[in-house]
Design a protein around this motif. Sequence first.
Motif, mmCIF file in Angstrom:
data_model
loop_
_atom_site.group_PDB
_atom_site.id
_atom_site.type_symbol
_atom_site.label_atom_id
_atom_site.label_comp_id
_atom_site.label_asym_id
_atom_site.label_seq_id
_atom_site.Cartn_x
_atom_site.Cartn_y
_atom_site.Cartn_z
ATOM 1 N N ARG A 195 50.264 29.238 46.733
ATOM 2 C CA ARG A 195 50.116 28.852 48.143
ATOM 3 C C ARG A 195 48.653 28.846 48.599
ATOM 4 O O ARG A 195 48.342 28.331 49.670
ATOM 5 C CB ARG A 195 50.925 29.813 49.025
ATOM 6 C CG ARG A 195 50.429 31.248 48.995
ATOM 7 C CD ARG A 195 51.262 32.167 49.889
ATOM 8 N NE ARG A 195 50.740 33.527 49.909
ATOM 9 C CZ ARG A 195 50.997 34.436 48.993
ATOM 10 N NH1 ARG A 195 51.792 34.137 47.975
ATOM 11 N NH2 ARG A 195 50.484 35.666 49.083
ATOM 12 N N ARG A 196 47.779 29.461 47.777
ATOM 13 C CA ARG A 196 46.366 29.522 48.157
ATOM 14 C C ARG A 196 45.491 29.458 46.907
ATOM 15 O O ARG A 196 45.182 30.473 46.288
ATOM 16 C CB ARG A 196 46.075 30.825 48.925
ATOM 17 C CG ARG A 196 44.687 30.870 49.557
ATOM 18 C CD ARG A 196 44.291 32.285 49.908
ATOM 19 N NE ARG A 196 44.039 33.074 48.702
ATOM 20 C CZ ARG A 196 44.331 34.371 48.569
ATOM 21 N NH1 ARG A 196 44.912 35.027 49.552
ATOM 22 N NH2 ARG A 196 44.060 35.011 47.450
ATOM 23 N N PRO A 197 45.106 28.249 46.501
ATOM 24 C CA PRO A 197 44.274 28.122 45.310
ATOM 25 C C PRO A 197 42.989 28.928 45.439
ATOM 26 O O PRO A 197 42.397 28.993 46.512
ATOM 27 C CB PRO A 197 43.974 26.616 45.253
ATOM 28 C CG PRO A 197 45.079 25.972 46.020
ATOM 29 C CD PRO A 197 45.427 26.941 47.111
ATOM 30 N N GLY A 198 42.593 29.560 44.342
ATOM 31 C CA GLY A 198 41.381 30.375 44.358
ATOM 32 C C GLY A 198 40.563 30.166 43.111
ATOM 33 O O GLY A 198 40.684 29.141 42.425
ATOM 34 N N GLN A 199 39.734 31.181 42.801
ATOM 35 C CA GLN A 199 38.785 31.045 41.701
ATOM 36 C C GLN A 199 39.112 31.923 40.500
ATOM 37 O O GLN A 199 38.435 31.844 39.483
ATOM 38 C CB GLN A 199 37.371 31.426 42.196
ATOM 39 C CG GLN A 199 36.835 30.573 43.317
ATOM 40 C CD GLN A 199 37.328 31.012 44.697
ATOM 41 O OE1 GLN A 199 37.862 32.108 44.862
ATOM 42 N NE2 GLN A 199 37.183 30.150 45.674
ATOM 43 N N VAL A 200 40.138 32.794 40.605
ATOM 44 C CA VAL A 200 40.371 33.815 39.579
ATOM 45 C C VAL A 200 41.838 33.801 39.120
ATOM 46 O O VAL A 200 42.755 33.702 39.928
ATOM 47 C CB VAL A 200 40.035 35.235 40.134
ATOM 48 C CG1 VAL A 200 40.243 36.301 39.074
ATOM 49 C CG2 VAL A 200 38.593 35.275 40.657
ATOM 50 N N ALA A 201 42.048 33.900 37.785
ATOM 51 C CA ALA A 201 43.394 34.048 37.213
ATOM 52 C C ALA A 201 43.349 35.208 36.225
ATOM 53 O O ALA A 201 42.347 35.401 35.526
ATOM 54 C CB ALA A 201 43.834 32.770 36.512
ATOM 55 N N VAL A 202 44.433 36.006 36.163
ATOM 56 C CA VAL A 202 44.422 37.205 35.326
ATOM 57 C C VAL A 202 45.704 37.356 34.518
ATOM 58 O O VAL A 202 46.738 36.803 34.862
ATOM 59 C CB VAL A 202 44.241 38.493 36.184
ATOM 60 C CG1 VAL A 202 42.987 38.395 37.046
ATOM 61 C CG2 VAL A 202 45.463 38.768 37.051
ATOM 62 N N GLU A 203 45.586 38.124 33.428
ATOM 63 C CA GLU A 203 46.759 38.527 32.640
ATOM 64 C C GLU A 203 46.537 39.950 32.180
ATOM 65 O O GLU A 203 45.575 40.232 31.482
ATOM 66 C CB GLU A 203 46.924 37.616 31.414
ATOM 67 C CG GLU A 203 48.264 37.809 30.720
ATOM 68 C CD GLU A 203 49.364 36.993 31.387
ATOM 69 O OE1 GLU A 203 50.096 37.581 32.220
ATOM 70 O OE2 GLU A 203 49.487 35.805 31.096
ATOM 71 N N ASN A 204 47.405 40.864 32.625
ATOM 72 C CA ASN A 204 47.345 42.251 32.144
ATOM 73 C C ASN A 204 47.752 42.289 30.685
ATOM 74 O O ASN A 204 48.711 41.630 30.288
ATOM 75 C CB ASN A 204 48.286 43.158 32.933
ATOM 76 C CG ASN A 204 47.674 43.574 34.252
ATOM 77 O OD1 ASN A 204 46.470 43.471 34.440
ATOM 78 N ND2 ASN A 204 48.508 44.042 35.156
ATOM 79 N N TYR A 205 47.054 43.092 29.892
ATOM 80 C CA TYR A 205 47.358 43.068 28.476
ATOM 81 C C TYR A 205 48.150 44.274 27.998
ATOM 82 O O TYR A 205 47.867 44.817 26.960
ATOM 83 C CB TYR A 205 46.085 42.863 27.641
ATOM 84 C CG TYR A 205 46.390 41.920 26.519
ATOM 85 C CD1 TYR A 205 46.657 40.595 26.792
ATOM 86 C CD2 TYR A 205 46.518 42.343 25.220
ATOM 87 C CE1 TYR A 205 47.005 39.714 25.793
ATOM 88 C CE2 TYR A 205 46.860 41.479 24.213
ATOM 89 C CZ TYR A 205 47.100 40.167 24.508
ATOM 90 O OH TYR A 205 47.467 39.298 23.522
ATOM 91 N N TRP A 206 49.087 44.737 28.792
ATOM 92 C CA TRP A 206 50.195 45.567 28.328
ATOM 93 C C TRP A 206 51.119 45.817 29.478
ATOM 94 O O TRP A 206 50.851 45.480 30.579
ATOM 95 C CB TRP A 206 49.770 46.892 27.686
ATOM 96 C CG TRP A 206 48.889 47.776 28.469
ATOM 97 C CD1 TRP A 206 49.127 48.378 29.681
ATOM 98 C CD2 TRP A 206 47.573 48.220 28.085
ATOM 99 N NE1 TRP A 206 48.086 49.135 30.057
ATOM 100 C CE2 TRP A 206 47.121 49.086 29.105
ATOM 101 C CE3 TRP A 206 46.754 47.990 26.988
ATOM 102 C CZ2 TRP A 206 45.857 49.697 29.051
ATOM 103 C CZ3 TRP A 206 45.529 48.600 26.942
ATOM 104 C CH2 TRP A 206 45.084 49.450 27.959
#
Length: 257
Positions: free
Chosen positions: A246-257
Amino acid sequence: MSSEDKFTRQTLLDVQTLTPSLFTLRTTRDAGFRFRAGQFVRLGVEKADGSVVWRAYSLVSAPHDEHLEFFSIVVPGGEFTSELSRLRVGDTLLVEKMATGYLTLDRFVDGRDLWLLGSGTGIAPFLSMLQDFEIWERFERIVLVYSARTLAELAYQDMIHGFAELEHLAEYTHKLTYVPVVTREQAPGCLNARITQLIENGELERAAGLELTPEHSRVMICGNPQMIDDIRQCLKARNMNLSLTRRPGQVAVENYW
């Protein structure tokens, strides 16, 4: 739907021990298995009592590869890796049919420069992306930042340095800047601090020859939850926020466990 409908049985083709705590594994690939570069899938190992231990892994392999490759840390006393350590080449691994995860390029609607910040085995999804065509066509500059505790733990160096040798990428690889980071020892050619510190003091941007800005930069982060939270706070101070539907931004993440 039976559980058999949710996974396929694949054959373990290769296991490489990189350090006492890191290894890679390669399996056959079901002809119908599809994934996007950056996604993860759950792997299952059958125990002697017939029960199955599952764990999620990002795919190192490219979407077009004939095999599946994964990069794993040995978890002391961890049920999955202790079961996995008993397997030998030729044994069976279960692979869920559905890949998932949101660390994919469609998280961003725009952007000129792509920063890939990975620590430990969190480098895996970025290696998959860099073998795929889409990332090279879409961004003008790509900065791969790979942080490990020691030089010996920086895996896949031949692959990273070999992107320029790949025929289908040859005309694009000038776009890539690789910044290795080692936190617990001094290593030649590597920065020596946590990624957050390198962002705060400007060293990361100097090493990349590129500024981190909300206007041009899009940032993907993959690693342990603490590392992700710390970097997100750093970027938030620069008006760079999580990209949501709903709100495009600059950061994407994936927790690695």
